[in-house]
Design a protein around this motif. Structure first.
Motif, PDB file in Angstrom:
ATOM      1  N   LEU A  43       0.829  -1.200   0.000  1.00 18.16           N
ATOM      2  CA  LEU A  43       0.000   0.000   0.000  1.00 18.16           C
ATOM      3  C   LEU A  43       0.865   1.251   0.000  1.00 18.16           C
ATOM      4  CD1 LEU A  43      -2.826   1.257   0.214  1.00 18.16           C
ATOM      5  CD2 LEU A  43      -2.644   1.033   2.697  1.00 18.16           C
ATOM      6  N   CYS A  46       2.451   1.767  -3.335  1.00 18.88           N
ATOM      7  CA  CYS A  46       1.509   2.349  -4.285  1.00 18.88           C
ATOM      8  C   CYS A  46       1.397   3.853  -4.075  1.00 18.88           C
ATOM      9  CB  CYS A  46       0.145   1.678  -4.138  1.00 18.88           C
ATOM     10  SG  CYS A  46      -1.120   2.323  -5.254  1.00 18.88           S
ATOM     11  N   GLN A  50       2.578   7.365  -6.730  1.00 14.68           N
ATOM     12  CA  GLN A  50       1.751   8.502  -7.158  1.00 14.68           C
ATOM     13  C   GLN A  50       2.511   9.824  -7.090  1.00 14.68           C
ATOM     14  OE1 GLN A  50      -0.994   7.147  -8.425  1.00 14.68           O
ATOM     15  NE2 GLN A  50      -0.146   5.290  -7.492  1.00 14.68           N
ATOM     16  N   TYR A 230      -1.933   6.129   4.932  1.00 11.92           N
ATOM     17  CA  TYR A 230      -2.642   6.075   3.644  1.00 11.92           C
ATOM     18  C   TYR A 230      -3.979   6.802   3.728  1.00 11.92           C
ATOM     19  CZ  TYR A 230      -6.011   4.042   0.393  1.00 11.92           C
ATOM     20  OH  TYR A 230      -7.016   3.877  -0.503  1.00 11.92           O
ATOM     21  N   CYS A 244      -4.899   3.170  -5.390  1.00  7.54           N
ATOM     22  CA  CYS A 244      -4.342   2.195  -4.442  1.00  7.54           C
ATOM     23  C   CYS A 244      -5.380   1.367  -3.690  1.00  7.54           C
ATOM     24  CB  CYS A 244      -3.456   2.914  -3.422  1.00  7.54           C
ATOM     25  SG  CYS A 244      -2.086   3.841  -4.148  1.00  7.54           S
ATOM     26  N   THR A 247      -5.196  -2.556  -3.316  1.00 14.84           N
ATOM     27  CA  THR A 247      -4.352  -3.242  -2.333  1.00 14.84           C
ATOM     28  C   THR A 247      -5.095  -3.430  -1.009  1.00 14.84           C
ATOM     29  OG1 THR A 247      -3.362  -1.173  -1.570  1.00 14.84           O
ATOM     30  CG2 THR A 247      -2.259  -2.316  -3.370  1.00 14.84           C
TER      31      THR A 247
END
Length: 277
Positions: A43, A46, A50, A230, A244, A247
């Motif tokens: 995660l 990912c 970005q 996140y 993302c 995930t």
């Protein structure tokens, strides 16, 4: 007499395996050293892809405020790791923060400023910082079952605890909280065994076999912090969530839709202030 001779022989056998006081004993080789990984490492990778965590980031205090301590024969200590802030600082680098400054221990900086080796305005200022606390640790009543027939039978016991934390992402220029999340996770443990205790004639036979599984609490805390980072970033940058979320779907029990709506409502009101992120 035979029992006495057997006990003496066993004693000599044990003493032969123990080194003298002036001799080092051989150390056992355990499992190899490895990096700590969780299901949420992908995660963070990912999020890093970005390239959207622009600016300079830092971590303040993420305190253990559960008030729970463990007391056993090995000593006293807290159930929860006191290193949550250091974990989060590592996660910032793994999540691709453009710049990460160390505010975990300001003493070396202050020392060099006081000695005249550096000027205070020479250090890079933060744009965003993360603070929070682990503020709940509740032990839930477990379940147990046991069956014994003529002193023989299995048993099973289950234990659970709930850990909760709150994290805040703050704009350092204005001290405005631009994203906030609260996260909880159940920690699971179980034990199973089989016992035998009965007389065979005049001889008592007592046999017991146990085994168990316990989810590592501190590794679970690391997972919660990763997920929390996140969530804070994706709340104010929906494109991260769009890229993302797959995930997250590979890991069970992490998405609370009601809480997500609350967070999205909160961060929508603060989206204007986070436009530079």
């Amino acid at each position: 007499m035979k029992k006495i001779l057997f006990s003496i022989g066993t004693l000599f056998l044990i003493s032969g395996c123990v080194a003298s006081a002036n001799t080092n004993i051989a150390l056992e080789d355990g499992p190899p050293v490895q990096s700590i990984t969780t299901p949420y490492d992908d995660l963070l990778s990912c999020v890093a892809e970005q390239k959207s965590m622009q600016g300079t980031w830092a971590v303040g205090e993420i305190l253990d405020q559960t008030g729970k301590r463990s007391i056993d024969t090995d000593g006293n200590g807290r159930f929860i790791s006191q290193g949550a802030g250091d974990m989060m600082q590592t996660m910032l680098t793994l999540a691709g923060a453009e710049k990460t400054v160390n505010r975990r221990d300001p003493r070396p900086i202050i020392m060099e400023v006081n000695w005249g080796l550096r000027k205070a305005n020479a250090f890079k200022a933060m744009d965003y910082y993360i603070t929070g606390s682990i503020n709940s640790l509740d032990f839930l009543p477990g379940a147990a079952a046991e069956l014994s027939i003529a002193g023989i039978g299995p048993r099973y016991r289950q234990h659970r605890a709930v850990v909760g934390l709150d994290l805040h992402l703050t704009d350092a220029k204005t001290t405005e909280v631009i994203s906030a999340v609260n996260i909880s996770k159940q920690i699971f443990a179980e034990q199973a065994g089989f016992g035998l205790g009965r007389f065979f004639g005049t001889t008592l036979v007592d046999f017991d076999l146990n085994g168990g599984n316990r989810e590592p609490m501190q590794l679970s805390l690391r997972s919660m912090l990763q997920y929390g980072l996140y969530k804070m970033v994706s709340n104010i940058q929906p494109e991260i969530k769009a890229a993302c979320q797959y995930t997250i779907e590979n890991v069970q029990g992490v998405e609370n839709l009601k809480q997500s709506k609350i967070n999205e409502s909160f961060t929508t009101e603060n989206k204007t202030s986070s436009s530079e992120l």
